[in-house]
Design an enzyme around this catalytic site. Structure first.
Site, PDB file in Angstrom:
ATOM      1  N   GLU A   1     -36.535  15.005 -14.540  1.00  0.00           N
ATOM      2  CA  GLU A   1     -36.084  15.848 -13.418  1.00  0.00           C
ATOM      3  C   GLU A   1     -37.123  15.940 -12.295  1.00  0.00           C
ATOM      4  O   GLU A   1     -37.418  17.019 -11.784  1.00  0.00           O
ATOM      5  CB  GLU A   1     -35.690  17.242 -13.939  1.00  0.00           C
TER       6      GLU A   1
ATOM      7  N   GLU B   1     -26.779  13.205 -20.939  1.00  0.00           N
ATOM      8  CA  GLU B   1     -26.667  14.570 -21.472  1.00  0.00           C
ATOM      9  C   GLU B   1     -25.313  15.176 -21.110  1.00  0.00           C
ATOM     10  O   GLU B   1     -25.229  16.263 -20.547  1.00  0.00           O
ATOM     11  CB  GLU B   1     -27.800  15.449 -20.925  1.00  0.00           C
TER      12      GLU B   1
END
Length: 580
Positions: free
Chosen positions: A345, A451
Site C-alpha cells: 500500500e 484480497e
C-alpha cells in the site's frame, strides 16, 4: 483395475487444439495504450454513442460545462476540442447523453494538457449524482489514453465532462468513446475470454486394435489440478481447528495468503526478537496439502501497522531495521513462496518515504530483487479497481509508481507484479474494473486479485460472484485470492462459512464457480465415429474410458491441458492393451 484377460487393444487419442468461439455480441476491446503518443488513435468502437467522437465535424455535439471556453483546433491534420480560460476544476467540455440502468458502458478518450503533467478525470453528471468513469495523468506535447467505465443506478439523462484541479491548464480531448453493452453481452465477453485465454478444445477418439472406432464407449473426465491459482487467505486459527482444515483443503483452493502471520509486527514484535514459529507452522501445513503461498507482506507503508518500536526510530535506524527485516524474512522463505508483497500500500501511504526519503520503496524493491531475484515482487494496493473516485491508487498512479521503481538504478530487470486487493464496499463497477485491468495489463507484468472481499449487504454474494467472474475471465489476470480468513469473532469484511464451517451464501458462490471452472466431473458417450469432444480449462485431468469389452472395468490415463499448442507434437496419444 484393468481387465487383462481379453486380447484387445484400445487406443485413446486426445487431440488438443484451439478453435474459434463465436459470440452474438459486439466484441469487447481489451486493448489499452500506456505510452504518451504524438497523435491519438481512433476512438474505440467508432465512438459508440458519442456524437462527433473524433471531432472531425467541428464542435457538433459538444458544449461548454461550467464557465470554460471551448475551441475546435487542428494539429498535424488531427482535430480536437479544447477547454480553456478555466476558473473551476469542472470547467470543461461536455456532451449530453441518455444512460440506461441495465447497461454497462465502456469509456475511453485521449487527453492532453497545455503544460506540465496534470491529473484529468472523466465524470458523468446524472440525476442521482456524479460518477467518476476514470482518470489519467495527462501530459503536454503528447496524448494519453484514458480508459474507464460506468454504470448507473437509474436510467436517465447524463452529461459527460472532464475535470482537473489545476485550472491554469487547458484540457484537450479527442477520440472519445462510450460503448454500451447489455448484461448478456458482458457475460458473453467473459465466456469468450475464458474460451480463448484459459481453455483448449479436446477431442478424444477411442478405437480398437485394428483402428476401428468403438462407439458407445463411455468417458469421464475429472480435473485433478487447475493451472489457474485460486485461493483464500488463512490465519493461525487453522492450525488447531480440524473443521477449518477439512473445509479449506476439500479440493477448493490451490493458493493462500497468511492474513497477518508473515507481517513485521507478527515476526518481530520486539526489536531484535524474531519469532517465525507460527508462520513456519502454517507454511508446513500448506506444503502438506500442496497449497502455494504468497509472501505477504515484507513491509507496510501504513504508519498504523508498524511494530510499536519502529515508529520512534530515526531515518537511518529505520532504514537499517527495515533492510534487516527484508533480508530476514526473504532468506527464511526464499523458494517457499510464489510471490512477495514487498512494500504494501505504498500509493496510499508513505511511512518509509517520510522517514527515509522519496526513493524508499524503490530501494526496498532493489534489495528484495537481490535477496530473491527469481520470485515476482508485487506492489499490493487497494481501490485501484474498487473505487473510481479514489485518485491515490488509480491505474495511472499505479503505472507511475511502477515506472518510478523500474527506473531506479539497478531495478531495470527486476520481476515486478501488480497486486489488486479488491476490497469492495460499494456495488462493483464492472466496466471500470475491466478497463483498469486492461490499462495495467499493457505493462506486461503479471496481475493478481490478491484480497477479494465484499462488504456485508443483501447482495453480498451476488457482487462477489460478479467480481470473481470478472477477474477469472480477464485474459491477463493470473491468480485470485479471496480475503476471508476465518476467525470465531468474524472475518475482516466477509466470511465464506459460519463458525460450524457450513457455507454461507458467499461460500456457495465460491463452490458453484469452482465446479463451473473445472471441478465438476464431465461424463459422456463416444459418438458413432469413435469421438468425444469437449472444452477444458488449463490443468491436469484424469480420463477414464469404459466399454462392454472391458467387463465392467475401465481404462484410465492422465491428461495435461497446457496453455499453448504450436504443432502436432503437442497432441497426446495414449495406448492401452487389454489381454486375456
Amino acid at each position: 483395475m484393468m481387465a487383462w484377460r481379453r486380447n484387445n487393444v484400445l487406443l485413446l487419442l486426445c487431440c488438443l487444439f484451439y478453435a474459434g468461439f463465436e459470440v452474438n455480441a459486439l466484441s469487447y476491446d481489451f486493448s489499452a495504450t500506456i505510452e504518451c503518443l504524438q497523435n491519438p488513435k481512433k476512438p474505440q468502437y467508432g465512438g459508440g454513442i458519442i456524437i462527433n467522437p473524433d471531432l472531425d465535424d467541428g464542435l457538433k455535439g459538444w458544449a461548454t460545462f461550467g464557465d470554460a471556453k471551448i475551441q475546435h483546433r487542428e494539429s498535424h491534420g488531427n482535430h480536437f476540442i479544447v477547454a480553456h480560460s478555466r476558473n473551476q476544476s469542472y470547467d470543461s467540455i461536455s456532451q449530453k447523453l441518455f444512460l440506461h440502468k441495465d447497461n454497462l458502458y465502456s469509456f475511453s478518450a485521449w487527453i492532453q494538457v497545455s503544460k506540465g503533467n496534470v491529473p484529468v478525470t472523466a465524470v458523468f453528471k446524472t440525476n442521482t449524482g456524479f460518477i467518476h468513469a476514470g482518470a489519467i495523468v495527462a501530459e503536454s506535447h503528447c496524448w494519453s489514453f484514458l480508459k474507464g467505465g460506468v454504470t448507473v443506478n437509474a436510467s436517465g439523462s447524463a452529461e459527460l465532462y472532464f475535470e482537473s484541479n489545476d485550472t491554469s491548464v487547458e484540457i484537450w480531448v479527442d477520440s472519445i468513446s462510450l460503448q454500451p453493452f447489455t448484461e448478456q453481452q458482458w457475460r458473453s465477453h467473459q465466456d469468450q475470454s475464458i474460451e480463448k485465454a484459459h481453455k483448449r478444445n479436446v477431442k478424444i477418439k477411442v478405437v480398437d486394435a485394428k483402428g476401428n472406432p468403438l462407439p458407445n464407449a463411455t468417458i469421464s473426465i475429472q480435473q485433478k489440478q487447475s493451472s489457474f491459482p485460486f485461493g483464500c487467505a488463512i490465519n493461525k486459527n487453522i492450525l488447531n481447528n480440524n473443521a477449518y482444515k477439512n473445509w479449506f483443503t476439500s479440493r477448493r483452493f490451490t493458493v493462500t495468503t497468511f492474513e497477518n502471520e508473515m507481517k513485521w509486527y507478527s515476526n518481530e514484535a520486539y526489536q531484535g526478537k524474531e519469532d517465525y514459529s507460527v508462520s513456519d507452522a502454517m507454511l508446513q501445513f500448506t506444503k502438506q496439502h500442496g497449497i502455494s503461498v504468497r509472501g505477504h507482506n515484507i513491509l507496510w507503508d501504513d504508519p498504523q501497522y508498524q511494530p510499536f518500536w519502529v515508529k520512534s526510530l530515526s531515518g537511518q535506524q529505520l532504514s537499517s531495521a527495515a533492510s534487516k527485516r527484508l533480508n530476514s524474512i526473504m532468506s527464511r522463505y526464499k523458494g517457499q513462496v510464489i510471490a512477495w508483497d514487498v512494500v504494501n500500500e505504498n500509493l496510499h501511504h508513505n511511512f518509509f518515504e517520510s522517514k527515509i526519503g522519496n526513493t524508499a520503496s524503490s530501494v526496498f524493491y532493489n534489495l528484495a530483487s537481490k535477496a530473491d531475484g527469481t520470485t515476482t515482487l508485487f506492489l499490493n494496493e487497494y481501490s485501484t479497481i474498487e473505487e473510481p473516485g479514489d485518485q491515490s491508487s488509480a491505474p495511472a498512479k499505479y503505472l507511475a509508481k511502477l515506472r518510478e521503481i523500474k527506473s531506479f538504478p539497478g531495478n531495470g530487470n527486476i520481476r515486478l507484479g501488480i497486486g489488486l486487493e479488491s476490497h469492495f464496499t460499494t456495488p462493483p463497477n464492472l466496466p471500470y474494473i475491466r478497463s483498469s485491468i486492461d490499462t495495467l495489463a499493457a505493462t506486461g507484468f503479471p496481475i493478481w486479485l490478491t484480497e477479494v472481499d465484499v462488504k456485508s449487504s443483501p447482495n453480498q454474494a451476488t457482487y462477489l460472484e460478479q467480481i470473481l467472474r470478472e477477474g477469472r475471465s480477464h485474459p491477463k489476470v493470473q491468480g485470485i485470492v479471496i480475503w476471508a480468513a476465518w476467525s470465531p469473532q468474524g472475518c475482516y469484511q466477509m466470511c465464506l462459512t459460519d463458525n460450524n464451517f457450513k457455507n454461507l451464501p458467499t461460500g456457495d458462490v465460491v463452490d458453484k464457480l469452482l465446479r463451473e471452472w473445472g471441478l465438476e466431473e464431465i461424463n459422456g458417450k463416444i459418438d458413432g465415429h469413435g469421438f468425444y469432444k469437449t472444452s477444458l480449462l488449463h490443468g491436469d485431468y484424469q480420463v477414464k474410458v469404459s466399454h462392454p469389452t472391458l467387463n465392467n472395468s475401465f481404462l484410465s490415463q492422465s491428461l495435461s491441458v497446457a496453455s499453448q499448442v504450436d504443432d502436432e507434437s503437442h497432441h497426446t496419444t495414449l495406448l492401452f492393451q487389454v489381454s486375456a
